[in-house]
Design a protein around this motif. Sequence first.
Motif, PDB file in Angstrom:
ATOM      1  N   UNK A  38       0.880  -1.096   0.023  1.00  0.00           N
ATOM      2  CA  UNK A  38      -0.101   0.042   0.106  1.00  0.00           C
ATOM      3  C   UNK A  38       0.845   1.370   0.124  1.00  0.00           C
ATOM      4  N   UNK A  39       2.130   1.028   0.153  1.00  0.00           N
ATOM      5  CA  UNK A  39       2.925   2.236   0.139  1.00  0.00           C
ATOM      6  C   UNK A  39       3.482   3.103  -0.968  1.00  0.00           C
ATOM      7  N   UNK A  67      -4.338   0.009   9.554  1.00  0.00           N
ATOM      8  CA  UNK A  67      -4.254   0.250   8.406  1.00  0.00           C
ATOM      9  C   UNK A  67      -5.365   0.520   7.506  1.00  0.00           C
ATOM     10  N   UNK A  68      -6.390  -0.284   7.759  1.00  0.00           N
ATOM     11  CA  UNK A  68      -7.791  -0.139   7.062  1.00  0.00           C
ATOM     12  C   UNK A  68      -8.428   1.318   7.263  1.00  0.00           C
ATOM     13  N   UNK A  69      -8.240   1.869   8.386  1.00  0.00           N
ATOM     14  CA  UNK A  69      -8.914   3.207   8.547  1.00  0.00           C
ATOM     15  C   UNK A  69      -8.082   4.214   7.900  1.00  0.00           C
ATOM     16  N   UNK A  70      -6.775   3.814   7.414  1.00  0.00           N
ATOM     17  CA  UNK A  70      -6.258   4.862   6.553  1.00  0.00           C
ATOM     18  C   UNK A  70      -6.142   4.685   5.225  1.00  0.00           C
ATOM     19  N   UNK A  71      -6.492   3.393   4.847  1.00  0.00           N
ATOM     20  CA  UNK A  71      -6.317   3.188   3.277  1.00  0.00           C
ATOM     21  C   UNK A  71      -7.658   2.639   2.928  1.00  0.00           C
ATOM     22  N   UNK A  72      -8.513   3.193   1.875  1.00  0.00           N
ATOM     23  CA  UNK A  72      -9.844   2.522   1.630  1.00  0.00           C
ATOM     24  C   UNK A  72      -9.559   1.289   0.850  1.00  0.00           C
ATOM     25  N   UNK A  73      -8.379   1.125   0.258  1.00  0.00           N
ATOM     26  CA  UNK A  73      -8.013  -0.335  -0.631  1.00  0.00           C
ATOM     27  C   UNK A  73      -7.934  -1.486   0.189  1.00  0.00           C
ATOM     28  N   UNK A  74      -7.868  -1.500   1.531  1.00  0.00           N
ATOM     29  CA  UNK A  74      -7.585  -2.653   2.439  1.00  0.00           C
ATOM     30  C   UNK A  74      -9.041  -2.744   2.943  1.00  0.00           C
ATOM     31  N   UNK A 577       9.439   4.530   4.883  1.00  0.00           N
ATOM     32  CA  UNK A 577       8.195   4.952   5.626  1.00  0.00           C
ATOM     33  C   UNK A 577       7.258   5.645   4.743  1.00  0.00           C
ATOM     34  N   UNK A 578       5.961   5.315   4.864  1.00  0.00           N
ATOM     35  CA  UNK A 578       4.622   6.060   4.368  1.00  0.00           C
ATOM     36  C   UNK A 578       4.686   7.424   4.835  1.00  0.00           C
ATOM     37  N   UNK A 579       4.234   8.231   3.866  1.00  0.00           N
ATOM     38  CA  UNK A 579       3.952   9.633   4.093  1.00  0.00           C
ATOM     39  C   UNK A 579       2.858   9.856   5.041  1.00  0.00           C
ATOM     40  N   UNK A 580       3.051  10.193   6.198  1.00  0.00           N
ATOM     41  CA  UNK A 580       1.701  10.262   7.165  1.00  0.00           C
ATOM     42  C   UNK A 580       1.280  11.713   7.194  1.00  0.00           C
ATOM     43  N   UNK A 581       1.955  12.497   6.674  1.00  0.00           N
ATOM     44  CA  UNK A 581       1.584  13.927   6.908  1.00  0.00           C
ATOM     45  C   UNK A 581       1.544  14.571   5.624  1.00  0.00           C
ATOM     46  N   UNK A 582       0.420  15.128   5.107  1.00  0.00           N
ATOM     47  CA  UNK A 582       0.103  15.885   3.826  1.00  0.00           C
ATOM     48  C   UNK A 582       0.679  17.254   3.964  1.00  0.00           C
ATOM     49  N   UNK A 583       2.109  17.178   3.763  1.00  0.00           N
ATOM     50  CA  UNK A 583       2.905  18.554   4.012  1.00  0.00           C
ATOM     51  C   UNK A 583       2.198  19.692   3.237  1.00  0.00           C
TER      52      UNK A 583
END
Length: 743
Positions: A38-39, A67-74, A577-583
């Motif tokens: 997913x990354x 992870x499912x809460x953060x990515x609708x593909x899961x 690392x996945x980008x956790x902040x939309x900079x």
Amino acid sequence: MVTTDTPAVQPSEDVLVSIVLPVYQVQEYLPECLDSILGTAQSFQGIEVVAVDDCSPDDSGALLDEYAARDQRLRVVHLPQNVGLGRARSEGLARAKGEYVWFVDSDDRLTDGALAAIAERLKRTEPDVLLVDHALVDPDGGVERNVRAHLFRDAPETFTLAERPDTLDLIMTAWSRVLRREFLLGLDLEFGHGYYEDISVTYPVLLAARRLSMLDRVCYHYRRGREGAITNTSSPKHFDLFGQYERIFAFIDRAADIAEPFRRAVFDRTVRHATTVLAAPGLVPENMRRDFFRQASEHFRRFRPRHYSHPSGLRGLQYRLVERGAYPAYVALEPLNRLRLALRTVLGRARGAARRAPRLAATALRRAYYRGCLLLPVDDSLAVYAAYWSRGYACNPAAVFEKARELTPGIRGVWVVVKDRTGSIPPGVEYVVDGSARCLRTMARAKYLVNNVNFPYEQPKRRGSVLVQTQHGTPLKKMGTDLRDHPAAARGMNFDRLVEQCGRWDFLVSPNPHTTEVFTRVYPGGYEVLQTGYPRVDRLVNASPGQANRVRDELGIAPGETVVLYAPTHRDHQDQAAALLDVPRFADQLGDDHVLLVRSHYFDTPRTAPSRGVVDVSSYPSIEDLCIAADVLITDYSSVMFDYAALDKPIVIFAPDWETYRRARGVYFDLLAEAPGVVATTQVQLAEIFRSGEYTGPRVAERRSGFRARFCPYDDGHAAERVVRRVFLGEPANTNGPASAGK
């Protein structure tokens, strides 16, 4: 059976590939697996992931939900009881929506870009089965490509099994092939129960496919030698092998019009598989070996094709003994068979070693040269410095170097740096290129060695030299020998070597009592602990307003702008690392009167694109200067928070994946409960903290004060001096400042 599913969400693209991910007791490996799918290392988005939590007793199910809460593909399926790998795959398949389905094991990982390469091939050739190549990953981190990779190199884009029957020589695992879903469902197959459950599907799909394709690219990393893997486990369940092959032959009988020509080849694989399992030491329990042989013999006679002829050589003799049930003779032959298997393995690895031969020869030459240099006389006026695996001039070693030049000018300091980072060495500082003859000679002769990580294992210090290990952070995450319980983060760490290298240390620099307690336990050795504080923090404590203004001017920051430094840490359980902040979005939320400095961890690839109000400072030479220039720090689990706390300026913890990080890496204390400032777990919360100014309030200052008392007790601006006086001048450690020495 009642299951619990997370709600299905319509992906942004049509689903080309459904990845079915059975999950059971893999919490140490699951984050790396999910991130590899997913990354950001996967550019192709037209996928869904159906993860089946097979009533896992660990925290795997909770990790999936995070992870499912953060990515609708899961989408997560929670089974109320454990059903085993085969049925878990079937549960996932029943919910898959993609045109193709790929059964991935949750303790393995995809390689970067694999999904895009697979999608391109699927769209262009539309095969029933796409076979993808793999590499084996050893516990020590070594990677070895599939020994049958040549079959991929020689294959046309599409073919049939009749045109390339040697395709049956490939590994018969579910994860090694991507299957057209309607084709698979039309065959009315089921994964078996118990061990070897996938072969009852992987053989038939090859036999029935009208269009095959092979992708000459390593798309999958298989974790070899993991504890609990069936290839590494003694169990009666290895008898399941015979039942799985019965299902395959039942399919051949049912689909004789297409599968009959391959009966002989499948039969040979059957016998080879059974004899290989029996030959592997310890797989079949000793008291069950005769019975396993008996079942192999019965199986041979039951499924032997008409007009079958035995292969030649040792294998043919072995097959005849199996057919006749001649166990004593077979046992007598086993040493020769094991030798044959061992030679086959050695030859396969030798081919790989031949490709690596020039590099290995160069390593051996450097090692021999270094050991020869150890015979040269020691230079008592020579000190060698390095930091972060010789990446450049930085951290505690740089602070010690600068103070040593001031207090002990008669000691010459030389830095070790990799070739492509020599530009990071300040003017007037002497350096040698890592691995060069001059570097090896300099290290071998030096009286003093200073590093914030270990020097190469192959370059032990000479007798009588002094090695100062400064380390590079206060431990929030688990470290050293504590990583034995966190193999996904340890990444194949050789703990025996680690302990041996700790035995080379003469001094260990510690910034606070917490670090002393942890490090003396996880890095065992007879060294002296210097509880001096971290030398690199001296720069922060002694900073003047002029230094902050100088850095701001260099970065083009206008007077009056609020400077926010965002410095996240690396996730050791992930490759990237996945980008956790939309900079860019967060910079907009901060407003025009703020500047956001983004500092990626040195293990991660900087990904901050130019945008309004954002400056990527990942390559800026000194993070200490960035801390001095910043008005507020945002971090997650990075040790920079402990240094920054010495400045007594606001700190905000942004920890959206705290539970995942805590489980995968392990931690020494609950950061969210003992944070030096306000905590946000979502970007919405983070933006609100800055909009409201909550991060500057008196309650926050009180928390920061308690944090400083615990983790910054020695930060008075003289840590480097105390190290230099103890190491280079031989003064007692308890005569200057707050430091004390101990074992």
